[in-house]
Design a protein around this motif. Sequence first.
Motif, PDB file in Angstrom:
ATOM      1  N   ALA A 172       0.846  -1.195   0.000  1.00  0.00           N
ATOM      2  CA  ALA A 172       0.000   0.000   0.000  1.00  0.00           C
ATOM      3  C   ALA A 172       0.876   1.238   0.000  1.00  0.00           C
ATOM      4  CB  ALA A 172      -0.919   0.006   1.215  1.00  0.00           C
ATOM      5  N   LEU A 173       0.429   2.243  -0.726  1.00  0.00           N
ATOM      6  CA  LEU A 173       1.110   3.532  -0.793  1.00  0.00           C
ATOM      7  C   LEU A 173       0.265   4.558  -0.046  1.00  0.00           C
ATOM      8  CD1 LEU A 173       3.263   5.469  -1.998  1.00  0.00           C
ATOM      9  CD2 LEU A 173       1.769   5.681  -4.007  1.00  0.00           C
ATOM     10  N   PHE A 174       0.852   5.213   0.938  1.00  0.00           N
ATOM     11  CA  PHE A 174       0.164   6.249   1.707  1.00  0.00           C
ATOM     12  C   PHE A 174       0.643   7.622   1.238  1.00  0.00           C
ATOM     13  CE2 PHE A 174      -1.243   2.856   4.214  1.00  0.00           C
ATOM     14  CZ  PHE A 174      -2.109   3.287   5.216  1.00  0.00           C
ATOM     15  N   VAL A 175      -0.299   8.464   0.831  1.00  0.00           N
ATOM     16  CA  VAL A 175       0.011   9.818   0.369  1.00  0.00           C
ATOM     17  C   VAL A 175      -0.408  10.772   1.476  1.00  0.00           C
ATOM     18  CG1 VAL A 175      -0.399  11.539  -1.411  1.00  0.00           C
ATOM     19  CG2 VAL A 175      -0.370   9.107  -2.016  1.00  0.00           C
ATOM     20  N   VAL A 176       0.577  11.369   2.160  1.00  0.00           N
ATOM     21  CA  VAL A 176       0.325  12.063   3.422  1.00  0.00           C
ATOM     22  C   VAL A 176       0.713  13.537   3.322  1.00  0.00           C
ATOM     23  CG1 VAL A 176       0.685  11.967   5.923  1.00  0.00           C
ATOM     24  CG2 VAL A 176       0.858   9.869   4.567  1.00  0.00           C
ATOM     25  N   SER A 177      -0.067  14.377   3.964  1.00  0.00           N
ATOM     26  CA  SER A 177       0.125  15.822   3.899  1.00  0.00           C
ATOM     27  C   SER A 177       1.314  16.313   4.715  1.00  0.00           C
ATOM     28  CB  SER A 177      -1.141  16.535   4.396  1.00  0.00           C
ATOM     29  OG  SER A 177      -0.941  17.937   4.462  1.00  0.00           O
ATOM     30  N   GLU A 178       2.030  17.274   4.149  1.00  0.00           N
ATOM     31  CA  GLU A 178       3.091  17.972   4.870  1.00  0.00           C
ATOM     32  C   GLU A 178       2.539  19.198   5.594  1.00  0.00           C
ATOM     33  OE1 GLU A 178       6.436  18.820   2.257  1.00  0.00           O
ATOM     34  OE2 GLU A 178       5.941  17.034   1.094  1.00  0.00           O
ATOM     35  N   THR A 187       4.473   1.942   1.909  1.00  0.00           N
ATOM     36  CA  THR A 187       5.362   3.019   1.484  1.00  0.00           C
ATOM     37  C   THR A 187       4.650   4.337   1.733  1.00  0.00           C
ATOM     38  OG1 THR A 187       6.394   1.677  -0.247  1.00  0.00           O
ATOM     39  CG2 THR A 187       6.567   4.070  -0.476  1.00  0.00           C
ATOM     40  N   VAL A 188       5.375   5.325   2.244  1.00  0.00           N
ATOM     41  CA  VAL A 188       4.803   6.647   2.508  1.00  0.00           C
ATOM     42  C   VAL A 188       5.387   7.652   1.526  1.00  0.00           C
ATOM     43  CG1 VAL A 188       4.540   8.520   4.194  1.00  0.00           C
ATOM     44  CG2 VAL A 188       4.468   6.134   4.956  1.00  0.00           C
ATOM     45  N   ALA A 189       4.522   8.498   0.985  1.00  0.00           N
ATOM     46  CA  ALA A 189       4.966   9.558   0.082  1.00  0.00           C
ATOM     47  C   ALA A 189       4.315  10.877   0.500  1.00  0.00           C
ATOM     48  CB  ALA A 189       4.596   9.234  -1.359  1.00  0.00           C
TER      49      ALA A 189
END
Length: 225
Positions: free
Chosen positions: A4-10, A33-35
């Motif tokens: 799974a790819l996690f798309v996380v806010s900065e 994986t975190v992006a």
Amino acid sequence: MTSALFVVSEEGYWAEECIEPLTTLESEGVDVTVATPSGSPPVVDERSLDPEAAGGEERVAELREVDEEHPGLNDPEPIAAVEADGHDAVVFPGGHGTVWDVNQDRHARQLLLDAVAGEESVALVVCHAVGILAFTREADGTPLVEGRSITGFPNEWEEDIVDDRDVMPDGRKLPYWVEDEVVLAGAAFDAELDADTSVTVDGDLITARGPGSSADAAATLLDEL
């Protein structure tokens, strides 16, 4: 291995909405994986670590530990350097921060498109991240969310957070309200405000209302996988 790819806010992710699905998936052997938009570590919204919001001091300690020590959250990939292909799920945790970065990022929108279009992948979009659906369009210009049944962060809750000029407690001006934008894009939006939790599945798209729906969203994602 399932991945799974996690798309996380900065700009401010909501702890429960990211960490509950992330740890749930990892506990079941899913490789995560975190992006983030730039590749810098995501920033947790401190409001989500208030004991009253998070469910007590013990839970806050658990969430903060993951935020501070999880390898992916501390050394993420740039969104532009990752692809949905090769991942079984792409997850977009919520938090007000997403309205300023993830939801407006063309690479994030492409990841969402690819995940929903893929034959073997699904997307989970939570809370304020649901706003990305209003700005994501198919190749012919059709909004991805048009005609889809979804849930997400409702106007009724937003009214309790921003003032009459849409300014948040931290002084930032909220650029749009999630429910308004997805409805304008053609979504069939229902946050199920009479229910304790709200998770909606429409094809390869899973949406969740907010923090309290995070555990159900994680369980639903596992079922879909």
